[in-house]
Design an enzyme around this catalytic site. Structure first.
Site, mmCIF file in Angstrom:
data_model
loop_
_atom_site.group_PDB
_atom_site.id
_atom_site.type_symbol
_atom_site.label_atom_id
_atom_site.label_comp_id
_atom_site.label_asym_id
_atom_site.label_seq_id
_atom_site.Cartn_x
_atom_site.Cartn_y
_atom_site.Cartn_z
ATOM 1 C CG HIS A 200 88.003 24.880 9.766
ATOM 2 N ND1 HIS A 200 87.986 25.413 11.071
ATOM 3 C CD2 HIS A 200 87.550 23.695 10.151
ATOM 4 C CE1 HIS A 200 87.726 24.774 12.152
ATOM 5 N NE2 HIS A 200 87.708 23.449 11.403
ATOM 6 N NE ARG A 267 109.629 22.358 14.032
ATOM 7 C CZ ARG A 267 110.769 21.568 14.804
ATOM 8 N NH1 ARG A 267 111.831 22.423 15.404
ATOM 9 N NH2 ARG A 267 111.021 20.533 14.506
HETATM 10 C C1 LIG Z 1 86.084 26.426 17.808
HETATM 11 C C2 LIG Z 1 87.193 25.303 17.439
HETATM 12 N N1 LIG Z 1 88.095 25.563 18.107
HETATM 13 C C3 LIG Z 1 89.496 24.643 17.944
HETATM 14 C C4 LIG Z 1 89.353 23.555 16.905
HETATM 15 C C5 LIG Z 1 90.408 22.818 16.637
HETATM 16 O O1 LIG Z 1 90.829 23.236 15.441
HETATM 17 P P1 LIG Z 1 91.811 21.873 14.675
HETATM 18 O O2 LIG Z 1 91.079 20.832 14.113
HETATM 19 O O3 LIG Z 1 92.422 22.602 13.771
HETATM 20 O O4 LIG Z 1 92.671 21.186 15.641
HETATM 21 C C6 LIG Z 1 88.036 23.702 16.262
HETATM 22 C C7 LIG Z 1 88.055 22.489 15.233
HETATM 23 O O5 LIG Z 1 87.143 22.355 14.301
HETATM 24 C C8 LIG Z 1 87.081 24.207 16.395
HETATM 25 O O6 LIG Z 1 85.788 24.389 15.773
#
Ligand SMILES: Cc1ncc(COP(=O)(O)O)c(C=O)c1O
Length: 417
Positions: A200, A267
């Site tokens: 990201h 957390r």
């Molecule tokens: C649009 C979107 N929402 C939520 C998430 C979830 O994030 P995480 O992987 O940090 O849990 C992602 C993950 O890539 C995503 O692309």
């Protein structure tokens, strides 16, 4: 047998989803936290939250252990009994069908009814007018997903949501740093969520953030993140307005251990916060580098004499100053049948690829398990993105000539696959 034999051995890729995502300074910051032995959430988390809120222009930011956790908190806070106009079980929530798994599941976990809508394949995001048309008297919440640094006209959506008392949540997990007319994506709604997962815009390994502007919402998020508790860390309690209220009202309780709400444990550690904070300070540069790499890759393809519009690239939506996460690509429909073979070829020569989010999410078996699309509604535009789209990474450092040539030559080989 899998077409993607190398997927589990990331080191063997020549062009990975992310290269050198963690700097030496990030590691040093993490090591300092380890050396301090204060690993659990503490001053680094607090500092990151304060910097994040300041930069985003929101009143509050609260760090959590992932973007998924931020989405979970957003929905459970929106439906919390301490909140006025809170969501109730069975309420309808509009959500784009091109979403991530944990954009959707918190709705289902809370007992809400997702109403899926199609997207605009040019931006990968919903079109605001089509979204507004889908609002009915039963719509209580809009859960937008700002896909790959793009968004619809959030000013317009926000105005309607406010008028109709609809809760607006923005999953901006893929769009940290993107701006719509100078306002950051993720800061339009009642809640905005961000992810710091690998690849990201910034990464803390795992990590996420949720922002809001309302004092009450912040206190709900705060308690829900940590066991339903207002205390728990000396780094925060003085800031919370309701702390003294509860302490006075419940004199027989140990004021450090008052549970005011239901709760999770979402957390982050201070190690994640230290890495995330350090990356956040160089966000501007990271955005610039990714933009430059995107330009270099697209130009090297388009300027080659073998270029015949074999691919289309997602452009910024109207008034968007983008912060790209990766490089989503749509192949020409004449190659539709070869797509998986082409991706397997890219994999075999060392280019790592991904789908564009999870495609049409109602195609996934998990949604059948919960009968989330009982009328078997079709989403043709998102379907075309699923069938023709894929993604390669955009790195934080300038792309090497070797990788540029590798991408150009392999992509332009698509005719021969
Ligand atoms: C649009 C979107 N929402 C939520 C998430 C979830 O994030 P995480 O992987 O940090 O849990 C992602 C993950 O890539 C995503 O692309």
């Amino acid at each position: 047998m899998s077409l993607f034999k190398k997927s589990l051995i990331q080191k063997s890729y020549k062009y990975k989803l992310l290269e050198d995502g963690i700097s030496k300074e990030d590691i040093l910051e993490a090591k300092n936290v380890l050396d301090s032995k204060q690993i659990t959430m503490a001053s680094k988390t607090r500092k990151f939250e304060e910097m994040f809120a300041k930069k985003m222009g929101t009143k509050y930011a609260l760090m959590v252990n992932s973007g998924s956790s931020a989405n979970l908190l957003a929905i459970f806070a929106a439906g919390n009994p301490l909140r006025q106009n809170n969501l109730k079980k069975g309420d309808e929530v509009i959500i784009p069908v091109l979403c991530w798994s944990t954009s959707l599941w918190p709705l289902v976990q809370f007992g809400l009814k997702p109403v899926f809508i199609d997207i605009d394949p040019k931006t990968l995001n919903v079109n605001e007018d089509e979204l507004i048309e889908k609002i009915t008297p039963k719509t209580r919440c809009i859960f937008l997903v700002n896909v790959h640094g793009n968004s619809c006209d959030l000013f317009k959506v926000k105005k309607i949501a406010k008028k109709k008392k609809i809760i607006l949540i923005e999953d901006s997990c893929e769009s940290l740093g993107s701006k719509l007319k100078n306002k950051y994506l993720g800061t339009f709604g009642d809640f905005g969520t961000f992810s710091f997962f690998y690849s990201h815009q910034i990464t803390s390994g795992e990590g996420g953030m949720i922002v809001c502007n309302n004092d009450k919402d912040y206190e709900i998020l705060f308690a829900l993140r940590s066991h339903g508790w207002l205390g728990g860390t000396r780094f925060y309690t003085r800031k919370l307005k309701s702390y003294n209220y509860y302490a006075k009202r419940y004199p027989s309780l140990d004021p450090r251990y008052i549970f005011v709400n239901s709760g999770f444990n979402l957390r982050p550690t201070d190690i994640q916060a230290a890495i995330g904070l350090n990356q956040f300070t160089r966000l501007k540069k990271l955005i610039r580098n990714r933009k430059q790499n995107r330009r270099l890759i697209i130009n090297s393809l388009k300027k080659d004499k073998r270029w015949k519009n074999q691919f289309q690239f997602i452009e910024p939506a109207k008034n968007i100053n983008p912060s790209w996460m990766g490089l989503p690509i749509i192949i020409d429909k004449k190659y539709k049948k070869q797509k998986m073979k082409f991706l397997s070829y890219l994999d075999s020569i060392g280019i790592e690829t991904r789908p564009i989010i999870s495609g049409v999410f109602t195609n996934q078996p998990a949604t059948k398990l919960y009968n989330l699309n009982p009328t078997k509604k079709k989403f043709n535009k998102a379907q075309s993105v699923q069938e023709l789209g894929f993604l390669i990474g955009l790195h934080q450092k300038k792309i090497s000539k070797d990788n540029l040539f590798l991408i150009r030559d392999s992509f332009l080989n698509i005719d021969k696959i």
